[in-house]
Motif scaffolding. Structure first.
Motif, short mmCIF file in Angstrom:
data_model
loop_
_atom_site.label_atom_id
_atom_site.label_comp_id
_atom_site.label_asym_id
_atom_site.label_seq_id
_atom_site.Cartn_x
_atom_site.Cartn_y
_atom_site.Cartn_z
N GLU A 179 1.19 -1.15 -0.52
CA GLU A 179 -0.08 -0.24 0.15
C GLU A 179 1.62 1.09 0.00
O GLU A 179 0.16 2.62 -1.26
CB GLU A 179 -0.95 0.15 0.88
CG GLU A 179 -2.02 -0.66 0.76
CD GLU A 179 -2.56 -1.05 2.57
OE1 GLU A 179 -2.41 -0.91 3.37
OE2 GLU A 179 -4.09 -1.95 2.43
N LYS A 180 1.90 1.48 0.87
CA LYS A 180 2.65 2.54 1.08
C LYS A 180 3.49 2.71 -0.45
O LYS A 180 4.04 3.66 -1.09
CB LYS A 180 3.77 1.85 2.08
CG LYS A 180 3.55 2.16 3.18
CD LYS A 180 4.55 2.22 4.25
CE LYS A 180 4.31 1.98 6.28
NZ LYS A 180 4.90 1.37 6.82
N TRP A 181 4.39 1.62 -0.75
CA TRP A 181 4.67 1.43 -2.03
C TRP A 181 3.62 1.93 -2.99
O TRP A 181 4.12 2.34 -4.63
CB TRP A 181 5.82 0.30 -2.64
CG TRP A 181 6.01 0.08 -3.89
CD1 TRP A 181 7.67 0.50 -3.67
CD2 TRP A 181 5.49 -0.14 -4.80
NE1 TRP A 181 7.46 -0.14 -5.19
CE2 TRP A 181 6.29 -0.26 -6.01
CE3 TRP A 181 4.09 -1.01 -5.81
CZ2 TRP A 181 6.71 -0.71 -7.74
CZ3 TRP A 181 4.09 -1.27 -6.83
CH2 TRP A 181 5.03 -1.00 -7.95
N ASN A 182 2.17 1.34 -3.30
CA ASN A 182 1.73 1.81 -4.50
C ASN A 182 1.54 3.11 -4.66
O ASN A 182 1.42 4.02 -5.35
CB ASN A 182 0.11 1.19 -4.50
CG ASN A 182 -0.62 1.04 -5.18
OD1 ASN A 182 -0.57 0.75 -6.34
ND2 ASN A 182 -1.86 1.34 -4.58
N LYS A 183 1.18 3.45 -3.57
CA LYS A 183 0.78 5.27 -3.37
C LYS A 183 2.14 5.97 -4.24
O LYS A 183 1.91 6.72 -5.07
CB LYS A 183 0.56 5.61 -2.30
CG LYS A 183 0.00 5.52 -1.44
CD LYS A 183 -0.47 5.68 0.05
CE LYS A 183 -1.96 5.59 0.70
NZ LYS A 183 -1.78 5.72 2.59
N LEU A 184 3.14 5.54 -3.76
CA LEU A 184 4.52 5.72 -4.60
C LEU A 184 4.75 5.84 -6.29
O LEU A 184 4.65 6.60 -6.97
CB LEU A 184 5.41 6.03 -3.66
CG LEU A 184 5.87 5.95 -2.61
CD1 LEU A 184 7.57 5.45 -2.28
CD2 LEU A 184 6.51 7.49 -2.69
N LEU A 185 4.27 4.52 -6.61
CA LEU A 185 4.36 4.65 -8.28
C LEU A 185 2.47 4.75 -8.81
O LEU A 185 2.71 5.50 -9.68
CB LEU A 185 3.16 2.32 -8.40
CG LEU A 185 3.33 2.66 -9.64
CD1 LEU A 185 4.53 2.07 -10.11
CD2 LEU A 185 2.57 0.24 -9.88
N VAL A 186 1.40 5.58 -7.91
CA VAL A 186 0.73 6.49 -9.23
C VAL A 186 0.48 7.84 -8.60
O VAL A 186 0.60 7.83 -10.20
CB VAL A 186 -0.70 6.09 -7.60
CG1 VAL A 186 -1.89 6.83 -8.28
CG2 VAL A 186 -1.47 4.41 -7.55
N ARG A 187 1.14 8.17 -8.11
CA ARG A 187 2.37 9.56 -8.25
C ARG A 187 2.86 9.76 -8.72
O ARG A 187 2.81 10.20 -10.30
CB ARG A 187 2.43 10.02 -6.97
CG ARG A 187 3.13 11.58 -7.01
CD ARG A 187 3.99 11.87 -4.86
NE ARG A 187 3.67 11.45 -4.17
CZ ARG A 187 3.93 10.86 -3.45
NH1 ARG A 187 5.50 11.57 -3.28
NH2 ARG A 187 2.35 10.58 -1.83
N GLU B 95 2.43 11.32 -12.94
CA GLU B 95 3.08 12.05 -14.13
C GLU B 95 3.65 12.25 -15.25
O GLU B 95 3.97 12.50 -15.93
CB GLU B 95 4.26 12.65 -12.62
CG GLU B 95 4.36 13.05 -11.33
CD GLU B 95 5.09 12.91 -10.82
OE1 GLU B 95 5.55 12.99 -10.36
OE2 GLU B 95 4.91 13.89 -9.46
N SER B 96 4.08 10.90 -15.22
CA SER B 96 4.63 10.08 -16.58
C SER B 96 3.55 9.86 -17.77
O SER B 96 4.08 9.95 -19.37
CB SER B 96 5.20 9.50 -16.69
OG SER B 96 4.83 8.33 -16.07
N GLN B 97 2.07 9.98 -17.34
CA GLN B 97 1.77 9.52 -18.70
C GLN B 97 1.44 10.35 -19.36
O GLN B 97 0.58 11.08 -18.98
CB GLN B 97 0.00 8.82 -17.93
CG GLN B 97 -1.30 8.07 -19.07
CD GLN B 97 -1.33 7.43 -18.93
OE1 GLN B 97 -2.25 8.30 -17.35
NE2 GLN B 97 -2.69 6.27 -18.83
#
Length: 356
Positions: A307-315, A319-321
């Motif tokens: 869950e912690k890592w996923n928040k970083l991934l989503v952020r 920004e890159s899409q």
């Protein structure tokens, strides 16, 4: 092998990615609904990103049903199939049902009817096997082939059984009991072997017969390649060459978890390493491949860490899409988008292989 697609080309992807006879299994029940384990809704920003990515992939699908750009083949088409299935859209009547059928036909047509091999590389074979496993029981075979073609074509289940037979034959001929680029290879690496083992584990979960001995020998290869501190070597058969590759550490963690070997000290070591380095990307040019495996490894290993890592991934992905829904990266727009969507797909949890 397709013109212009060499083992060397798949070797670059490797660094980043790091005859019938088996009894046909019964169809599986439908996968669990999204976020069923925690009762949470999929975040809106994730849904919007994912939908835009799927729209891009739908528009980018090649005439013959495949995807992949420079890495075109059964494996990259398989990743697109998984991304489409992971969205939760009805695979038989939903908005992407025709795209799925075209893609599955493309994969099956590329399979060697004698050996079961999907060609180009064992990477393709592993990811194509994984995709067929996820589609098996979800996509109705009666509507897969156009009228008049079905009699002469393999079903998803038949193609999957043949793919498993090909994977087992390759493993049995390899001194390490693992896999490398070619089905006739005499050496192995943890990246190709990870793709192959995940395909076999998914097929076993789908009800296809995969001998325990085959899984045990492949896991032994991974334990030989895992150090006490959780680092994982790349190639060979007896360890060595350890470095802090988050992709390989994630692959090892994932295969230990999915094969139900969380009792192994090597699993504890690799998972601990991932949990202690949640903010360390370490992917470089191959970030998307790392994310693909790290998402699954953390989700299977420790839900709070995921869950912690996923928040970083989503952020990072927000920004890159790009405006058209795609993502750029080492593998080109199509494959990079497939990998990023599959890293996000843990938020949905529709794919059986993504269940805990």
């Amino acid at each position: 092998m397709k013109p212009g697609m060499s083992l060397t080309a798949w070797g670059v992807l490797a660094i980043a990615f790091g005859a019938l006879g088996l009894p046909l299994a019964c169809r599986r029940a439908a996968a669990q609904p999204p976020m069923a384990m925690h009762g949470e809704a999929v975040p809106r920003d994730v849904r919007e990103m994912y939908d835009r990515g799927l729209q891009y992939l739908a528009g980018a699908q090649h005439e013959e049903g495949g995807w992949g750009g420079s890495y075109q083949g059964a494996g990259t088409t398989g990743m697109a199939v998984m991304a489409l299935l992971a969205s939760g859209e009805d695979p038989n009547f939903g908005v992407y049902s025709n795209h799925l059928r075209r893609a599955l036909r493309s994969i099956i047509r590329q399979q060697d009817a004698n050996t079961g091999y999907f060609g180009n590389s064992m990477y393709h074979h592993g990811f194509a096997t994984l995709a067929l496993s996820e589609a098996y029981g979800a996509v109705d075979d009666r509507d897969l082939w156009p009228e008049g073609e079905a009699r002469d074509q393999r079903s998803i289940g038949a193609a999957l059984e043949l793919a498993v037979r090909g994977a087992l034959t390759s493993q049995q001929g390899n001194p390490t009991s693992a896999w490398r680029y070619s089905p006739q290879a005499n050496d192995a690496d943890t990246s190709v072997s990870g793709a192959m083992l995940m395909g076999l584990l998914a097929a076993r979960n789908a009800g296809i017969e995969v001998p325990d001995e085959s899984i045990d020998k492949a896991i032994e290869y991974f334990t030989n390649m895992t150090s006490e501190n959780g680092m994982v070597g790349y190639s060979g058969g007896f360890g060595g060459g350890f470095d802090e590759s988050m992709a390989r550490i994630s692959i090892a963690t994932l295969v230990y978890a999915i094969s139900r070997r969380k009792d192994l000290p090597e699993y504890e070591a690799t998972l601990k390493h991932l949990m202690q380095n949640l903010e360390k990307t370490g992917g470089g040019h191959y970030q998307q491949y790392t994310d693909y495996y790290q998402a699954q490894a953390l989700f299977q290993g420790d839900i709070k860490s995921w869950e912690k890592w996923n928040k970083l991934l989503v952020r990072r992905l927000k920004e890159s899409q790009l405006e058209d829904g795609s993502f750029t990266g080492q593998f080109g727009g199509e494959t990079s988008t497939q990998l990023n969507l599959l890293a996000l797909a843990l938020n949905y949890r529709f794919l059986p292989i993504y269940e805990r």
